[in-house]
Design a protein around this motif. Structure first.
Motif, PDB file in Angstrom:
ATOM      1  N   GLN A 109      44.102  31.277  37.511  1.00 26.82           N
ATOM      2  CA  GLN A 109      44.155  31.626  36.095  1.00 26.82           C
ATOM      3  C   GLN A 109      44.494  33.105  35.926  1.00 26.82           C
ATOM      4  O   GLN A 109      45.330  33.469  35.109  1.00 26.82           O
ATOM      5  CB  GLN A 109      42.830  31.304  35.429  1.00 26.82           C
ATOM      6  CG  GLN A 109      42.843  31.524  33.941  1.00 26.82           C
ATOM      7  CD  GLN A 109      41.520  31.168  33.300  1.00 26.82           C
ATOM      8  OE1 GLN A 109      40.504  31.054  33.966  1.00 26.82           O
ATOM      9  NE2 GLN A 109      41.538  30.986  31.992  1.00 26.82           N
ATOM     10  N   ARG A 110      43.850  33.952  36.709  1.00 24.55           N
ATOM     11  CA  ARG A 110      44.150  35.386  36.633  1.00 24.55           C
ATOM     12  C   ARG A 110      45.588  35.680  37.048  1.00 24.55           C
ATOM     13  O   ARG A 110      46.240  36.545  36.480  1.00 24.55           O
ATOM     14  CB  ARG A 110      43.185  36.176  37.513  1.00 24.55           C
ATOM     15  CG  ARG A 110      41.864  36.355  36.859  1.00 24.55           C
ATOM     16  CD  ARG A 110      41.194  37.619  37.339  1.00 24.55           C
ATOM     17  NE  ARG A 110      39.950  37.757  36.632  1.00 24.55           N
ATOM     18  CZ  ARG A 110      38.772  37.774  37.205  1.00 24.55           C
ATOM     19  NH1 ARG A 110      38.680  37.696  38.508  1.00 24.55           N
ATOM     20  NH2 ARG A 110      37.689  37.896  36.483  1.00 24.55           N
ATOM     21  N   TRP A 127      47.658  34.974  34.182  1.00 23.71           N
ATOM     22  CA  TRP A 127      47.484  36.033  33.173  1.00 23.71           C
ATOM     23  C   TRP A 127      48.381  37.217  33.496  1.00 23.71           C
ATOM     24  O   TRP A 127      48.788  37.951  32.607  1.00 23.71           O
ATOM     25  CB  TRP A 127      46.050  36.519  33.133  1.00 23.71           C
ATOM     26  CG  TRP A 127      45.050  35.582  32.567  1.00 23.71           C
ATOM     27  CD1 TRP A 127      45.270  34.434  31.861  1.00 23.71           C
ATOM     28  CD2 TRP A 127      43.633  35.704  32.680  1.00 23.71           C
ATOM     29  NE1 TRP A 127      44.075  33.844  31.530  1.00 23.71           N
ATOM     30  CE2 TRP A 127      43.058  34.602  32.026  1.00 23.71           C
ATOM     31  CE3 TRP A 127      42.785  36.631  33.281  1.00 23.71           C
ATOM     32  CZ2 TRP A 127      41.690  34.418  31.935  1.00 23.71           C
ATOM     33  CZ3 TRP A 127      41.439  36.443  33.194  1.00 23.71           C
ATOM     34  CH2 TRP A 127      40.884  35.355  32.531  1.00 23.71           C
ATOM     35  N   THR A 161      44.222  44.309  35.556  1.00 25.40           N
ATOM     36  CA  THR A 161      43.229  43.261  35.770  1.00 25.40           C
ATOM     37  C   THR A 161      42.173  43.707  36.773  1.00 25.40           C
ATOM     38  O   THR A 161      40.978  43.471  36.577  1.00 25.40           O
ATOM     39  CB  THR A 161      43.910  41.969  36.251  1.00 25.40           C
ATOM     40  OG1 THR A 161      44.874  41.574  35.278  1.00 25.40           O
ATOM     41  CG2 THR A 161      42.915  40.860  36.455  1.00 25.40           C
ATOM     42  N   LEU A 215      37.760  44.377  36.053  1.00 20.12           N
ATOM     43  CA  LEU A 215      36.699  43.578  36.661  1.00 20.12           C
ATOM     44  C   LEU A 215      35.373  44.316  36.611  1.00 20.12           C
ATOM     45  O   LEU A 215      35.312  45.532  36.771  1.00 20.12           O
ATOM     46  CB  LEU A 215      37.044  43.255  38.119  1.00 20.12           C
ATOM     47  CG  LEU A 215      38.245  42.345  38.355  1.00 20.12           C
ATOM     48  CD1 LEU A 215      38.501  42.210  39.852  1.00 20.12           C
ATOM     49  CD2 LEU A 215      38.029  40.992  37.733  1.00 20.12           C
TER      50      LEU A 215
END
Length: 113
Positions: free
Chosen positions: A4-5, A8, A67, A71
């Motif tokens: 999923q990341r 993204w 990203t 985190l």
């Protein structure tokens, strides 16, 4: 979650690479590009393709860095090993490890030392 990341990062980067391709080659003629004073000698399609992948790679790197920096410490430091398979000296194990830090298996604590 990793897939999923990755999406993204990859999908917006793909769209931005397409936009950058259109903008750059609206002003630059690929046949007039030179490297070290000499003509590249590549076809227009080859230059368009290479430029697209360079733009895509750069925007993916930018998105990946964003990203990574977004985190939380828990996401970076969590122990990837399930509680029943952790080594005896794992700080966040079942509480049997001899350490002054509290044991935690609900995923909110740091992870293995």
């Amino acid at each position: 979650m990793l897939a999923q990341r990755l999406m993204w990062i990859a999908w917006p980067a793909f769209l931005m690479a397409a936009v950058m391709e259109v903008v750059v080659f609206a002003f630059v003629d690929p046949s007039e590009l030179h490297w070290a004073g000499e003509s590249l000698g590549w076809s227009r399609q080859a230059i368009y393709t290479l430029a697209f992948f360079v733009f895509w790679g750069l925007t993916m790197a930018s998105g990946a860095l964003t990203t990574l920096l977004s985190l939380s410490p828990w996401e970076i430091n969590r122990c990837p090993v399930p509680p029943d398979q952790r080594p005896a000296d794992c700080v966040r194990g079942d509480g049997s490890a001899t350490n002054s830090r509290p044991a935690c298996d609900d995923g909110r604590c740091g992870g293995c030392a």
